[in-house]
Design an enzyme around this catalytic site. Structure first.
Site, PDB file in Angstrom:
ATOM      1  N   ILE A  14      38.302 -11.660   1.952  1.00 31.76           N
ATOM      2  CA  ILE A  14      38.231 -10.628   2.986  1.00 31.76           C
ATOM      3  C   ILE A  14      36.804 -10.135   3.166  1.00 31.76           C
ATOM      4  O   ILE A  14      36.307 -10.018   4.284  1.00 31.76           O
ATOM      5  CB  ILE A  14      39.162  -9.457   2.638  1.00 31.76           C
ATOM      6  CG1 ILE A  14      40.620  -9.925   2.565  1.00 31.76           C
ATOM      7  CG2 ILE A  14      39.017  -8.341   3.665  1.00 31.76           C
ATOM      8  CD1 ILE A  14      41.587  -8.839   2.143  1.00 31.76           C
ATOM      9  N   GLY A  17      30.512  -8.118  -1.642  1.00 34.72           N
ATOM     10  CA  GLY A  17      29.364  -7.236  -1.795  1.00 34.72           C
ATOM     11  C   GLY A  17      28.566  -7.597  -3.028  1.00 34.72           C
ATOM     12  O   GLY A  17      28.779  -8.645  -3.643  1.00 34.72           O
ATOM     13  N   GLY A  18      27.660  -6.706  -3.395  1.00 36.73           N
ATOM     14  CA  GLY A  18      26.798  -6.996  -4.531  1.00 36.73           C
ATOM     15  C   GLY A  18      27.496  -6.905  -5.870  1.00 36.73           C
ATOM     16  O   GLY A  18      27.028  -7.478  -6.857  1.00 36.73           O
ATOM     17  N   MET A  19      28.639  -6.211  -5.916  1.00 36.73           N
ATOM     18  CA  MET A  19      29.335  -6.013  -7.184  1.00 36.73           C
ATOM     19  C   MET A  19      30.632  -6.797  -7.288  1.00 36.73           C
ATOM     20  O   MET A  19      31.030  -7.207  -8.380  1.00 36.73           O
ATOM     21  CB  MET A  19      29.626  -4.520  -7.374  1.00 36.73           C
ATOM     22  CG  MET A  19      30.212  -4.160  -8.719  1.00 36.73           C
ATOM     23  SD  MET A  19      30.386  -2.366  -8.891  1.00 36.73           S
ATOM     24  CE  MET A  19      31.134  -2.251 -10.521  1.00 36.73           C
ATOM     25  N   ALA A  20      31.302  -7.033  -6.173  1.00 36.95           N
ATOM     26  CA  ALA A  20      32.613  -7.677  -6.232  1.00 36.95           C
ATOM     27  C   ALA A  20      32.930  -8.363  -4.906  1.00 36.95           C
ATOM     28  O   ALA A  20      32.254  -8.155  -3.896  1.00 36.95           O
ATOM     29  CB  ALA A  20      33.694  -6.646  -6.564  1.00 36.95           C
ATOM     30  N   VAL A  22      36.369  -9.135  -2.413  1.00 36.76           N
ATOM     31  CA  VAL A  22      37.744  -8.718  -2.146  1.00 36.76           C
ATOM     32  C   VAL A  22      38.495  -9.891  -1.516  1.00 36.76           C
ATOM     33  O   VAL A  22      38.012 -10.504  -0.558  1.00 36.76           O
ATOM     34  CB  VAL A  22      37.791  -7.492  -1.222  1.00 36.76           C
ATOM     35  CG1 VAL A  22      39.237  -7.074  -0.958  1.00 36.76           C
ATOM     36  CG2 VAL A  22      37.010  -6.331  -1.837  1.00 36.76           C
ATOM     37  N   LYS A  40      40.208  -6.974  -5.706  1.00 36.47           N
ATOM     38  CA  LYS A  40      38.764  -6.767  -5.769  1.00 36.47           C
ATOM     39  C   LYS A  40      38.278  -7.341  -7.097  1.00 36.47           C
ATOM     40  O   LYS A  40      38.498  -6.760  -8.163  1.00 36.47           O
ATOM     41  CB  LYS A  40      38.437  -5.276  -5.670  1.00 36.47           C
ATOM     42  CG  LYS A  40      36.942  -4.958  -5.640  1.00 36.47           C
ATOM     43  CD  LYS A  40      36.734  -3.464  -5.437  1.00 36.47           C
ATOM     44  CE  LYS A  40      35.246  -3.112  -5.351  1.00 36.47           C
ATOM     45  NZ  LYS A  40      35.047  -1.663  -5.126  1.00 36.47           N
ATOM     46  N   ASP A 147      30.659   8.217  -1.017  1.00 38.36           N
ATOM     47  CA  ASP A 147      30.465   7.076  -0.112  1.00 38.36           C
ATOM     48  C   ASP A 147      31.442   7.151   1.061  1.00 38.36           C
ATOM     49  O   ASP A 147      31.997   6.140   1.487  1.00 38.36           O
ATOM     50  CB  ASP A 147      30.652   5.763  -0.873  1.00 38.36           C
ATOM     51  CG  ASP A 147      30.048   4.572  -0.133  1.00 38.36           C
ATOM     52  OD1 ASP A 147      29.295   4.797   0.844  1.00 38.36           O
ATOM     53  OD2 ASP A 147      30.343   3.421  -0.528  1.00 38.36           O
TER      54      ASP A 147
END
Length: 480
Positions: A14, A17-20, A22, A40, A147
């Site tokens: 889907i 990003g920089g961390m995970a 999805v 995620k 956020d």
């Protein structure tokens, strides 16, 4: 995926990003239970970083405590063999607010004010639920999302808006802590105290929500600059302008409530998300705006059609596995549901164009006819032996069947695969009758036409010739 014995089957990516990353996934259960979820998954290289692991677990723990229809539910936490963690959440079918606003600008088709306010009020309800969260002893956790942005506001196809992504949220019970001088969040929606690394509370999220509402009303971002440093300067030093200066049609009372949320001094803002929502509802009534309900929002989301359905997200070869599986949305883990599983398609009519594979359902019928032919042939041969013995004539079968009898008494075997073709008309009845009345020719006079002919090529125009059942006396017409 490998975790939990494959309970979660990843179907499509889907977002990343920089961390995970999805994924759209499917979970299995007893009795054929299936449900779509969002997984995620932490990037594997971050699994060895204690700080990122702690942040990931904090997000899971905090989000799982919030049980509210306007917050994306967290369902499970799993760990893969390589140590990477995965956060399993409800899958919300529908666009993000960011997608809706981009479409409005691109097509010069603004979001209707009643729909925009309903979406925003739902997001405030979810934010208030997070701010009010307490532990088992009733001690407030003092969560600050940090956020709140259009990317983290999801609008479901059932008309419900949900707040998501508590990955950088601050709470008193977090396992991880933000280092001094570290700023987390998206700069255009940061409050002045967040940029200055001062103490934060729920009013920091009120400011971010005000920036989102301003963007919805003015149809552009509140802060625009060529660099993040320039945007930070604007937030901390420049006063925000009213959305009415950009779009004069914005209702005046609604604009005033929005501007109160954007005050630089937290003490001058709405004290909470609930106060913000109450003031906005009162302003809408004062301006004569009738707020949309969930049905109206759902109809709008379906009309603009800016999101991809689960079946479109999945690879082409796996789209059938997604169609009909319910997704969890709405209060209590249930809500919108995809279309029910389609009924099995009716068997198509057999035609001359039916494929060879489809035609392979016919062999049982062929085998039964073949058995009947053999049985009739054996009976005819036995009758011939009896007649020969009875009247003193040597049976032609005494020394074994001749080639001619084999050809006439057994069905013709060909190596042509079974196909469904248009049946060729049978010979005229008079021809068959006259042939049956004729005396049986001796075995040596077997016609060569009874030998199997080469198979015709497979095409829609060709027709296979097949043997007729034997007539009385064991005789079969020589040629069809």
């Amino acid at each position: 995926m490998a975790s939990e014995s494959g309970r979660y089957d990843k179907l499509a990516e889907i977002a990343s990003g920089g961390m995970a990353t999805v994924y759209l996934a499917r979970t299995h259960g007893l009795g054929g239970f299936e449900r779509l979820v969002a997984v995620k998954e932490m990037h594997p290289h971050l699994a060895k970083e204690p700080e990122f692991v702690a942040m990931f677990l904090d997000e899971a723990r905090l989000a799982a405590r919030i049980r509210h229809p306007n917050v994306v539910a967290t369902l499970d936490v799993t760990e893969a063999e390589e140590g990477a963690l995965s956060l399993v959440m409800e899958y919300v079918e529908g666009p993000s607010l960011q997608q809706i606003l981009r479409r409005a600008v691109r097509q010069n088709d603004p979001v209707p004010i009643d729909v925009a306010l309903r979406i925003f009020l739902d997001a405030l309800a979810g934010l208030e639920a997070a701010h009010e969260l307490a532990d088992e002893q009733g001690v407030p956790l003092r969560i600050v999302h940090r956020d709140v942005s259009p990317q983290n506001i999801l609008v479901s196809t059932d008309g419900t808006t949900k707040l998501t992504d508590f990955g950088v949220a601050r709470a008193d019970s977090r396992l991880s802590s933000t280092r001094t001088g570290t700023v987390k969040g998206k700069v255009p929606y940061m409050a002045p105290e967040q940029i200055r690394s001062k103490p934060l509370d729920r009013r920091t999220d009120v400011y971010a929500a005000g920036a989102v509402l301003w963007e919805m009303l003015a149809r552009r971002r509140l802060v625009r600059a060529e660099s993040e440093v320039a945007m930070m300067y604007q937030i901390t030093e420049n006063a925000a302008v009213s959305p009415r200066e950009v779009i004069p049609e914005v209702p005046e009372a609604v604009a005033q409530v929005c501007m109160k949320a954007l005050e630089k001094n937290p003490d001058e803002r709405h004290a909470s998300a609930a106060d913000f929502a109450d003031a906005l509802e009162a302003a809408a009534r004062a301006d004569g705006v009738v707020l949309a309900n969930a049905r109206v929002v759902a109809a709008y989301v379906r009309t603009i059609n800016v999101h991809r359905a689960p079946s479109a997200l999945a690879p082409e070869g796996r789209r059938s596995t997604v169609s009909g599986i319910s997704s969890v949305t709405g209060p209590g883990g249930t809500g919108s549901q995809e279309a029910a599983l389609p009924a099995p398609a009716a068997t198509p009519a057999r035609t001359a164009l039916t494929s060879t594979r489809d035609a392979e359902v016919e062999p049982p019928k062929k085998r039964s006819l073949r058995g009947m032919f053999v049985l009739v042939a054996v009976a005819a041969a036995a009758l011939g032996v009896f007649v020969g013995v009875r009247y003193g004539q040597p049976s032609p079968e005494a020394n074994g069947p001749s080639e001619g009898h084999v050809a006439q008494g057994a069905p013709i075997e060909t190596q042509v695969p079974p196909v469904t073709t248009a049946a060729e008309p049978l010979p005229a009845a008079s021809t068959g009758a006259s042939a049956a009345a004729a005396p049986m020719p001796p075995p040596t006079q077997a016609a060569p036409s009874a030998v199997a002919k080469p198979a015709a090529p497979l095409s829609t125009a060709s027709t296979l010739r097949t043997a007729n059942p034997p007539s009385k006396g064991g005789y079969r017409p020589r040629e069809l």
